[in-house]
Design an enzyme around this catalytic site. Structure first.
Site, PDB file in Angstrom:
ATOM      1  N   ARG A 245       0.832  -1.196   0.000  1.00 35.99           N
ATOM      2  CA  ARG A 245       0.000   0.000   0.000  1.00 35.99           C
ATOM      3  C   ARG A 245       0.873   1.255   0.000  1.00 35.99           C
ATOM      4  O   ARG A 245       1.932   1.282   0.645  1.00 35.99           O
ATOM      5  CB  ARG A 245      -0.864  -0.021   1.274  1.00 35.99           C
ATOM      6  CG  ARG A 245      -1.867   1.099   1.402  1.00 35.99           C
ATOM      7  CD  ARG A 245      -2.937   1.010   0.365  1.00 35.99           C
ATOM      8  NE  ARG A 245      -4.152   1.717   0.739  1.00 35.99           N
ATOM      9  CZ  ARG A 245      -5.163   1.903  -0.113  1.00 35.99           C
ATOM     10  NH1 ARG A 245      -5.104   1.449  -1.346  1.00 35.99           N
ATOM     11  NH2 ARG A 245      -6.252   2.537   0.294  1.00 35.99           N
TER      12      ARG A 245
ATOM     13  N   THR B 223      -8.873   0.517 -10.268  1.00 42.30           N
ATOM     14  CA  THR B 223      -8.139  -0.654  -9.793  1.00 42.30           C
ATOM     15  C   THR B 223      -8.246  -1.856 -10.741  1.00 42.30           C
ATOM     16  O   THR B 223      -9.081  -1.862 -11.651  1.00 42.30           O
ATOM     17  CB  THR B 223      -8.630  -1.064  -8.389  1.00 42.30           C
ATOM     18  OG1 THR B 223      -8.679   0.081  -7.586  1.00 42.30           O
ATOM     19  CG2 THR B 223      -7.768  -2.083  -7.724  1.00 42.30           C
TER      20      THR B 223
ATOM     21  N   GLU C 140      -3.995   7.891  -3.951  1.00 39.81           N
ATOM     22  CA  GLU C 140      -4.435   6.941  -2.925  1.00 39.81           C
ATOM     23  C   GLU C 140      -4.754   7.601  -1.589  1.00 39.81           C
ATOM     24  O   GLU C 140      -5.556   7.088  -0.797  1.00 39.81           O
ATOM     25  CB  GLU C 140      -3.364   5.865  -2.715  1.00 39.81           C
ATOM     26  CG  GLU C 140      -3.917   4.507  -2.361  1.00 39.81           C
ATOM     27  CD  GLU C 140      -4.622   3.868  -3.537  1.00 39.81           C
ATOM     28  OE1 GLU C 140      -5.801   3.539  -3.377  1.00 39.81           O
ATOM     29  OE2 GLU C 140      -4.011   3.706  -4.609  1.00 39.81           O
TER      30      GLU C 140
ATOM     31  N   SER D 204      -7.672   0.475   2.868  1.00 43.09           N
ATOM     32  CA  SER D 204      -8.097  -0.008   1.556  1.00 43.09           C
ATOM     33  C   SER D 204      -9.272  -0.958   1.712  1.00 43.09           C
ATOM     34  O   SER D 204      -9.565  -1.449   2.805  1.00 43.09           O
ATOM     35  CB  SER D 204      -6.939  -0.729   0.887  1.00 43.09           C
ATOM     36  OG  SER D 204      -7.373  -1.406  -0.267  1.00 43.09           O
ATOM     37  N   SER D 205      -9.911  -1.233   0.582  1.00 45.13           N
ATOM     38  CA  SER D 205     -10.947  -2.273   0.532  1.00 45.13           C
ATOM     39  C   SER D 205     -10.487  -3.481  -0.258  1.00 45.13           C
ATOM     40  O   SER D 205     -11.258  -4.433  -0.450  1.00 45.13           O
ATOM     41  CB  SER D 205     -12.206  -1.724  -0.135  1.00 45.13           C
ATOM     42  OG  SER D 205     -12.700  -0.632   0.574  1.00 45.13           O
TER      43      SER D 205
ATOM     44  N   GLY E 244     -12.924  -1.949  -7.695  1.00 49.29           N
ATOM     45  CA  GLY E 244     -14.234  -1.359  -7.428  1.00 49.29           C
ATOM     46  C   GLY E 244     -14.329  -0.575  -6.136  1.00 49.29           C
ATOM     47  O   GLY E 244     -15.425  -0.437  -5.580  1.00 49.29           O
ATOM     48  N   GLY E 245     -13.201  -0.059  -5.630  1.00 46.01           N
ATOM     49  CA  GLY E 245     -13.255   0.750  -4.408  1.00 46.01           C
ATOM     50  C   GLY E 245     -13.918  -0.040  -3.294  1.00 46.01           C
ATOM     51  O   GLY E 245     -13.657  -1.232  -3.117  1.00 46.01           O
TER      52      GLY E 245
HETATM   53  N1  GLU Z   1      -8.323   2.884  -3.393  1.00 43.96           N
HETATM   54  C1  GLU Z   1      -9.214   1.790  -3.359  1.00 43.96           C
HETATM   55  C2  GLU Z   1      -8.932   0.876  -2.212  1.00 43.96           C
HETATM   56  O1  GLU Z   1      -7.815   0.675  -1.861  1.00 43.96           O
HETATM   57  C3  GLU Z   1      -9.119   0.992  -4.583  1.00 43.96           C
HETATM   58  C4  GLU Z   1      -9.495   1.830  -5.713  1.00 43.96           C
HETATM   59  C5  GLU Z   1     -10.749   1.411  -6.299  1.00 43.96           C
HETATM   60  O2  GLU Z   1     -10.910   0.233  -6.602  1.00 43.96           O
HETATM   61  O3  GLU Z   1     -11.576   2.280  -6.486  1.00 43.96           O
HETATM   62  O4  GLU Z   1      -9.800   0.334  -1.638  1.00 43.96           O
END
Ligand code: GLU
Length: 619
Positions: free
Chosen positions: A123, A423, A462, A489-490, A510-511
């Site tokens: 990360r 992502t 990020e 993060s997710s 997908g965040g």
């Molecule tokens: N920044 C997001 C995360 O770490 C991933 C980015 C995304 O998939 O939108 O969860």
């Protein structure tokens, strides 16, 4: 449980014994890499296929060029980690808005020799100069506008992706970084054929890309959107990859690439005619030199007799998927009553999200109760909130997993804002049975929109994954910015074992919807009797402790929707992303079939369809 016991656990061994007649002379997997074409205007990209079954190793990603890069490494005798790095590096070329060396990610690895699952936390970190109020405007005392944070040097975290590659190769790989980068370097030199997705993703970023000279020069060739069918080359990135191959990742963390990154972050190359207010970043060369990827133990839960491993904090992926699975173990989730199964899936996800939002952050900065969140007793308590005849009301309050008996308490908590998807995810397996599940990102599609001059890659945004202010007033928030801190993060790269052997590898972009996408795919496969391709293709809904549940159009049209609405669930169309039809997630996955073959699976439609390949295809 719908999963049959693996008859031949060592898939690779079986795969090596496939009769020659079953091995086609040509296949998508055996396709040669794209040839240099001397700049012709139109040509075809390699064919995509969402499912490939066979042996010898497998790769699944969103892009056929990237999957080919991984397969090339496998064909030469490389292992799953070598192939994962090669695939990821190629994604940096062909999916530069989703991932690249300007970003970070999380890699989960199953080691066939030891039977152990290990992870690398790559990360991005905040610079040493970052403070809890760095995203607060001193003039107003309020968070700076989200869009302003995204398109800024301030949101750029210290990249973790090159260090992840180096670390994973050092721990488990068999080839040097230089070899793993070779297919991607060639691809950056020769170029790839622009498809609809790439053009659409450029179009959705066009306005902000024009605000940065280096980004417009690279991604808007001749000032225009890239033409579908034309060849897109990135010689700057090819040079950068060569430098990494020659000098190692220190070229970024201590050398010339890093110098350019820091300069760019501190003085983003804003176009002279831009009216955008672009905040500079805080990154110094010392921040790059201080970066270390972290080897972490994975999260682990058992689910209906299987072992589910995923990413531990700083990602919330593993604890949240794991807690939800633990909750679901207390409830019926059966194909015979799909509405009930989906009700339970949505409620388990809602509850797990409430706890995630309260407790998960960078474990170097707060005492994250990861073990307690994954305790079966805690899940049992939390499951008592779920009623058969009515949906819960969000935002639901978190429980304290360290306080036995608090799990069934009602109340209200904080709701995390939707931040948009990006992502990419990839999975690889090799002939020895090693497996990699790897999610990587530059955060938003197009990251910060800032390209490092002459280097061919975008910088991440990020640090916008931090909460700019506490989610709930008066409640400690583990995800506020801090010096050297990793934003929560997710990402949930996951590997499922059966009797100690790999069964599934799955993950998604997908965040915040990553977690629900991985969870729903697992439930579809493990509980609802779907094959892995069906589980991936099925319509998705995502409940993240919000008053409404995001859903894809096909889910909104399903008969279950009506039944769920009767229970009080409220659905909205998921926010539109790259296509007119909203999508949630984009899974890449694989399964070791009972007869020892590997089934690589990608999306049939989402993001234009992904690319699954096996080294030796057979039906
Ligand atoms: N920044 C997001 C995360 O770490 C991933 C980015 C995304 O998939 O939108 O969860």
């Amino acid at each position: 449980m719908a999963v049959r016991r693996s008859a031949v656990a060592a898939a690779s061994a079986a795969a090596l014994l496939l009769p020659a007649a079953l091995i086609p002379a040509t296949s998508a997997g055996a396709a040669a890499p794209p040839q240099a074409t001397g700049g012709e205007a139109h040509s075809r990209p390699p064919a995509k296929q969402p499912v490939a079954t066979g042996g010898g190793g497998a790769v699944s990603s969103v892009n056929p060029y990237a999957s080919q890069a991984g397969l090339e490494v496998l064909r030469r005798g490389g292992n799953a980690v070598d192939a994962a790095v090669a695939t990821a590096a190629a994604l940096g070329v062909v999916e530069p808005y989703s991932a690249g060396i300007g970003g970070g990610g999380y890699l989960v690895h199953y080691d066939a020799a030891t039977g152990k699952v290990g992870t690398v936390d790559g990360r991005e970190t905040a610079p040493a100069g970052m403070r809890p109020d760095s995203f607060v405007d001193p003039a107003t005392g309020r968070s700076i506008p989200f869009d302003e944070a995204v398109n800024s040097g301030l949101s750029v975290g210290v990249p973790g992706t090159p260090a992840t590659w180096a670390k994973a190769l050092e721990e488990w790989g068999t080839v040097p970084l230089a070899s793993a980068l070779r297919p991607a370097t060639r691809l950056a030199d020769r170029g790839f054929v622009v498809n609809e997705e790439f053009r659409a993703q450029t179009a959705m970023n066009e306005k902000r890309f024009r605000d940065f000279t280096t980004t417009a020069e690279l991604f808007l060739p001749g000032g225009e959107l890239p033409v579908v069918g034309s060849r897109f080359r990135n010689p700057g990135l090819a040079r950068t990859y060569r430098e990494l191959a020659r000098d190692g990742v220190d070229a970024l963390y201590r050398g010339g690439i890093g110098r350019d990154v820091v300069r760019t972050v501190k003085r983003p190359p804003v176009a002279p005619d831009s009216t955008r207010h672009v905040r500079p970043g805080l990154m110094e060369r010392g921040d790059l030199a201080a970066y270390t990827p972290v080897r972490r133990d994975p999260t682990h839960v058992t689910y209906r007799g299987l072992d589910v491993y995923s990413m531990a904090p700083s990602s919330s992926g593993g604890t949240t998927v794991g807690e939800a699975l633990n909750i679901l173990e207390n409830l019926p989730v059966r194909p015979a009553d799909r509405a009930q199964a989906l009700h339970h899936y949505l409620e388990a996800s809602r509850i797990a999200y409430a706890d995630r939002n309260r407790w998960v952050g960078d474990p170097a900065f707060s005492d994250v109760p990861a073990k307690e969140l994954l305790a079966k007793e805690f899940a049992k308590e939390r499951a008592c909130l779920i009623r058969p005849d009515a949906a819960l009301t969000s935002p639901l309050a978190p429980a304290d997993p360290r306080q036995p008996g608090s799990g069934c308490a009602r109340g209200t908590g904080g709701e995390e804002p939707y931040k948009g998807p990006s992502t990419t995810h990839l999975v690889t397996a090799d002939r020895w049975g090693n497996v990699v599940s790897y999610t990587l990102t530059i955060e938003q599609t197009g990251g910060s929109a800032i390209t490092v001059p002459g280097r061919g890659f975008l910088l991440n945004n990020e640090l916008t994954d931090f909460n700019f202010t506490p989610l709930t007033e008066g409640v400690p928030d583990p995800n506020l910015p801090g010096p050297g801190k990793r934003p929560r993060s997710s990402m949930a790269p996951t590997i499922v074992l059966q009797d100690g052997r790999p069964l599934l590898a799955v993950g998604s972009p997908g965040g915040a919807t990553i977690i629900t996408t991985v969870l729903q795919t697992l439930v579809n496969r493990l509980d609802l009797g779907m094959s892995l391709p069906e589980a991936v293709a099925a319509p998705r809904a995502s409940q993240r402790n919000r008053t409404v549940t995001d859903a894809e159009p096909a889910f909104l049209d399903s008969p279950e929707r009506v039944a769920l609405e009767r229970l009080g669930h409220r659905f909205v169309r998921a926010p539109q992303t790259f296509t007119p039809s909203p999508e949630i997630g984009a899974v890449a996955a694989l399964e070791f079939l009972p007869d020892g073959r590997i089934q690589a699976v990608a999306e049939p439609r989402r993001r234009g369809g992904g690319s699954a390949m096996v080294l030796r295809p057979c039906r």
